[in-house]
Structure formats: C-alpha cells, structure tokens
Design a protein around this motif. Structure first.
Motif, short mmCIF file in Angstrom:
data_model
loop_
_atom_site.label_atom_id
_atom_site.label_comp_id
_atom_site.label_asym_id
_atom_site.label_seq_id
_atom_site.Cartn_x
_atom_site.Cartn_y
_atom_site.Cartn_z
N PHE A 59 0.78 -1.52 0.20
CA PHE A 59 0.05 -0.09 0.00
C PHE A 59 0.96 1.24 -0.02
CE2 PHE A 59 -3.78 -2.35 2.37
CZ PHE A 59 -4.05 -2.74 1.34
N ASN A 60 1.83 1.24 0.51
CA ASN A 60 2.69 2.50 0.49
C ASN A 60 4.10 2.09 -0.08
OD1 ASN A 60 4.82 1.24 2.42
ND2 ASN A 60 4.67 3.00 3.66
N ARG A 61 3.95 0.87 -1.15
CA ARG A 61 5.05 0.68 -1.92
C ARG A 61 6.65 0.22 -1.49
NH1 ARG A 61 4.45 0.21 -7.77
NH2 ARG A 61 6.34 0.29 -8.89
N ILE A 62 6.53 -0.28 -0.36
CA ILE A 62 7.81 -0.52 0.47
C ILE A 62 7.93 -1.95 -0.30
CG2 ILE A 62 8.79 -1.66 2.65
CD1 ILE A 62 8.13 0.94 3.94
N GLU A 63 6.82 -2.57 -0.74
CA GLU A 63 6.84 -3.90 -1.55
C GLU A 63 6.25 -3.43 -2.72
OE1 GLU A 63 6.80 -7.76 -0.40
OE2 GLU A 63 7.06 -7.41 1.69
N VAL A 64 6.53 -3.97 -3.88
CA VAL A 64 5.91 -3.71 -5.19
C VAL A 64 5.12 -4.79 -5.66
CG1 VAL A 64 6.82 -3.02 -7.51
CG2 VAL A 64 7.88 -2.05 -5.38
N HIS A 65 3.89 -4.51 -6.01
CA HIS A 65 3.01 -5.57 -6.50
C HIS A 65 3.59 -5.80 -7.95
CE1 HIS A 65 0.84 -1.84 -7.57
NE2 HIS A 65 0.47 -2.25 -8.69
N ASP A 66 3.44 -7.16 -8.34
CA ASP A 66 4.10 -7.39 -9.46
C ASP A 66 2.78 -7.44 -10.82
OD1 ASP A 66 6.63 -8.52 -9.08
OD2 ASP A 66 5.40 -10.04 -7.81
N SER A 67 1.53 -7.47 -10.23
CA SER A 67 0.37 -7.24 -11.43
C SER A 67 -0.70 -6.89 -10.73
CB SER A 67 -0.08 -8.61 -12.13
OG SER A 67 -0.22 -9.62 -11.22
N GLY A 68 -1.76 -6.29 -11.48
CA GLY A 68 -3.12 -5.87 -10.78
C GLY A 68 -3.01 -4.29 -10.62
N THR A 69 -3.99 -3.68 -10.09
CA THR A 69 -3.56 -2.34 -9.79
C THR A 69 -4.28 -1.85 -8.48
OG1 THR A 69 -6.08 -1.87 -10.69
CG2 THR A 69 -4.36 -1.53 -12.07
N LEU A 70 -3.33 -1.05 -7.95
CA LEU A 70 -3.52 -0.35 -6.55
C LEU A 70 -3.86 1.17 -6.79
CD1 LEU A 70 -3.31 -0.63 -3.57
CD2 LEU A 70 -0.77 0.10 -3.81
N SER A 71 -4.89 1.88 -6.11
CA SER A 71 -4.85 3.15 -6.35
C SER A 71 -5.33 3.74 -4.77
CB SER A 71 -6.09 3.65 -7.38
OG SER A 71 -7.16 2.92 -7.16
N ILE A 72 -4.83 4.80 -4.51
CA ILE A 72 -5.06 5.64 -3.33
C ILE A 72 -5.95 6.96 -3.61
CG2 ILE A 72 -3.94 6.95 -1.40
CD1 ILE A 72 -2.95 3.90 -1.37
N ASN A 73 -6.90 7.21 -3.12
CA ASN A 73 -7.76 8.28 -3.48
C ASN A 73 -7.63 8.53 -5.05
OD1 ASN A 73 -7.77 9.35 -0.87
ND2 ASN A 73 -5.99 10.59 -0.90
N GLY A 74 -8.32 7.22 -5.74
CA GLY A 74 -8.18 7.48 -7.00
C GLY A 74 -7.11 7.43 -8.06
N GLN A 75 -6.01 7.75 -7.29
CA GLN A 75 -4.71 7.86 -8.16
C GLN A 75 -3.97 6.48 -8.17
OE1 GLN A 75 -3.65 10.69 -9.75
NE2 GLN A 75 -3.42 12.29 -8.20
N VAL A 76 -3.61 6.25 -9.44
CA VAL A 76 -3.05 4.71 -9.74
C VAL A 76 -1.64 4.74 -8.98
CG1 VAL A 76 -2.12 3.13 -11.34
CG2 VAL A 76 -4.41 4.06 -11.60
N ILE A 77 -1.24 3.76 -8.20
CA ILE A 77 0.18 3.70 -7.68
C ILE A 77 0.94 2.77 -8.58
CG2 ILE A 77 1.48 3.02 -5.63
CD1 ILE A 77 -0.61 5.42 -5.17
N ASP A 78 1.91 3.29 -9.27
CA ASP A 78 2.93 2.57 -10.05
C ASP A 78 4.17 3.08 -10.01
OD1 ASP A 78 2.66 4.82 -11.79
OD2 ASP A 78 1.43 3.71 -13.20
N ARG A 79 5.08 2.48 -10.97
CA ARG A 79 6.31 3.00 -10.83
C ARG A 79 6.73 4.50 -11.35
NH1 ARG A 79 5.97 -0.02 -15.61
NH2 ARG A 79 6.65 -1.67 -14.79
N ASN A 80 5.65 5.20 -11.60
CA ASN A 80 5.81 6.51 -11.83
C ASN A 80 5.37 7.29 -10.69
OD1 ASN A 80 6.54 6.48 -14.52
ND2 ASN A 80 4.61 5.51 -15.08
N THR A 81 4.89 6.68 -9.56
CA THR A 81 4.46 7.57 -8.33
C THR A 81 5.49 8.04 -7.70
OG1 THR A 81 2.48 5.83 -8.20
CG2 THR A 81 3.24 7.08 -6.18
N ASP A 82 5.47 9.08 -6.99
CA ASP A 82 6.39 10.18 -6.42
C ASP A 82 6.04 9.20 -5.03
OD1 ASP A 82 7.68 11.58 -4.30
OD2 ASP A 82 6.77 13.39 -5.46
N LEU A 83 7.37 8.51 -4.45
CA LEU A 83 7.51 7.58 -3.14
C LEU A 83 7.58 8.60 -2.12
CD1 LEU A 83 9.62 4.52 -4.33
CD2 LEU A 83 7.22 4.95 -4.25
#
Ligand code: ADP
Ligand code: ADP
Length: 229
Positions: free
Chosen positions: A50-74
């Motif tokens: 959920f806070n990308r200390i671990e990274v999911h391999d597939s599927g989608t995660l979003s916080i407040n409607g914003q997709v969390i992916d490799r472009n997210t400002d950690l």
C-alpha cells in the motif's frame, strides 16, 4: 464516503511462490480495517504494497483514485500513507524527538521549530511527550510503539497502516493503542491494521478482512464476522 484505497487483482510473487493472489478490496475514508489470517497468509506483504515498500507484480492499486505504479512519487505516497512497523524500526542513535522530526525536516523541509512543535504535539497525543529526550533503547516496547505511531503521524498521513500493533504489548498498552486508532478514525484518518489478536480486531475494527494463501477469503463488518457460527 470516498474510496481511500482500492486494489484490483493485486498480485505479488517471490520466484514461484505466490504471496498475493489477486487481491480485490476497497477501503473507504475513515474506516478501521483489521486484516486477519494465519502466519504466512500475506498480510504484511499486502499492507507493505500500500505504500510501495513492497511492489506488486500485477493488478492495480490506487489511493484516493490515483493509480500507484512505478511513476508514483514515493516521497509523496509515503507522506500520505504512513506505516508503523511491527518491530517499530526507530532510529536507535536518535532521541525520541529527533526520530519524529527527521522526516518532516528532510522530506518536507520543515523548519526545525515547526517540526519540533508538531512532534511534541503528536508525542503528547500518544502519551509519551515526557520521554522526548530519551533514546529508543531506554523505552519499553509499548513506549517504542507509541513513538513509532507519533513518528508516522508527524508526516500527517491520510492513511495509517499498522503491522501487528499489539504484538508484545501488555493489556494496558493494547488498550491505549486501541484508543489511539479510534482517535485517528475520529480525525478522518483511514487505518488498516494486521493483527492476530481477535479481541483487538473485534473491539477496534469496523470491517475485517480474513486472508489465507495470498487471498482475501472473507470481508465482513466486525460485528457479523465475530458472531458468525
Ligand atoms: P503474514 O504477514 O500473513 O504472516 P507475509 O506477508 O509476511 O505473511 O508473508 C507471506 C508469505 O510470503 C510467507 O509464506 C513468506 O514466507 C513469504 N515471503 C515473504 N517475503 C518473502 C521473500 N522476500 N522471499 C520469499 N518468500 C517471502
Ligand atoms: P462485549 O460486551 O462486546 O462482549 P467484552 O466484554 O469482551 O465486550 O469487552 C468489554 C470492553 O472491553 C470492550 O468494549 C472493549 O472496549 C474492551 N476490550 C475487551 N477486550 C479488548 C481487547 N482485546 N482490546 C481492546 N479492548 C478490549
């Protein structure tokens, strides 16, 4: 209430081993969610994604409607989604106060006096302000837990994640953590906690998610979860 956190088909693998197997969930702002399940179920891994200390391999995660992916400002993400680690992860060479002011000063460029005032406010809130000058090794487990919570709160997160917040705490400290989580909820902060303490989950959570083998097997309001036959 708006959706704070959403996962769709979220999966994570370690080599051949599936740690998270297509997790679907939706958590609304201000909810208190308990994640239960046996050891090895994937509970810690899920909240760490959920806070990308671990990274999911597939599927989608979003916080407040914003997709969390490799472009997210950690830095931004972790400011918004605080994590209290099971073993607290306090900086041993820093005082309680400095543990709390470090991230706001470095990450947020907070002025030292502002960081200090904010830290003292949250240390007060979790009942440990009088220990501000001590070092983590001088504190009990319950006191370190409070410092870890205060440190996370100093980043003023919208979502707070707790990994086994009551492990190794005495009943009085457990009751205090319960009150702290209830206060966070009253302040509109969404909380998700992993626990194996059924009593704690039952008395604190609004909803319970039961995990095993990387899947969520059941999601239910705490009242019905604990009264099902
Ligand atoms: P829980 O919090 O429910 O006890 P975890 O999320 O810690 O479960 O771990 C889920 C499973 O993934 C466990 O079986 C664990 O052994 C495995 N696991 C976790 N991290 C790793 C890793 N880095 N490499 C291999 N297996 C791992
Ligand atoms: P109930 O009347 O729902 O059966 P209990 O008699 O088990 O509740 O507990 C009474 C109160 O004690 C609860 O409302 C709760 O505030 C507190 N309590 C009991 N167990 C725990 C626990 N494990 N963690 C935190 N608070 C607890």
């Amino acid at each position: 209430r708006p959706v704070a956190l959403q996962a769709r088909a979220l999966s994570r693998y370690h080599g051949d081993f599936t740690v998270l197997d297509g997790i679907d969930l939706e958590i609304r702002k201000g909810e208190k969610i308990a994640i239960l399940g046996p050891s090895g179920a994937g509970k810690s891994t899920l909240i760490r994604c959920f806070n990308r200390i671990e990274v999911h391999d597939s599927g989608t995660l979003s916080i407040n409607g914003q997709v969390i992916d490799r472009n997210t400002d950690l830095v931004k993400l972790r400011g918004m989604v605080g994590l209290v680690f099971q073993d607290y992860n306090l900086f041993p060479h820093l005082s309680v106060l400095d543990n709390c002011t470090l991230a706001p000063r470095i990450v947020r460029n907070a002025a030292p006096v502002d960081a200090r005032n904010l830290a003292l406010e949250f240390l007060e809130k979790v009942g440990i302000a009088e220990q501000a000058g001590k070092y983590p090794a001088q504190l009990s487990g319950g006191q370190q837990q409070r410092v870890a919570i205060a440190r996370a709160l100093c980043m003023q997160p919208e979502i707070m994640l707790f990994d086994e917040p009551t492990a190794a705490l005495d009943p009085e400290a457990i009751s205090d953590v319960k009150n702290i989580i209830n206060d966070l909820c009253a302040a509109g902060i969404t909380t998700v906690f992993v626990t194996h303490e059924m009593g704690f989950a039952r008395h604190v959570a609004d909803r319970v998610m039961f995990m095993d083998c990387g899947k969520i097997l059941e999601t239910a309001p705490a009242t019905s979860f604990f009264h099902s036959p």
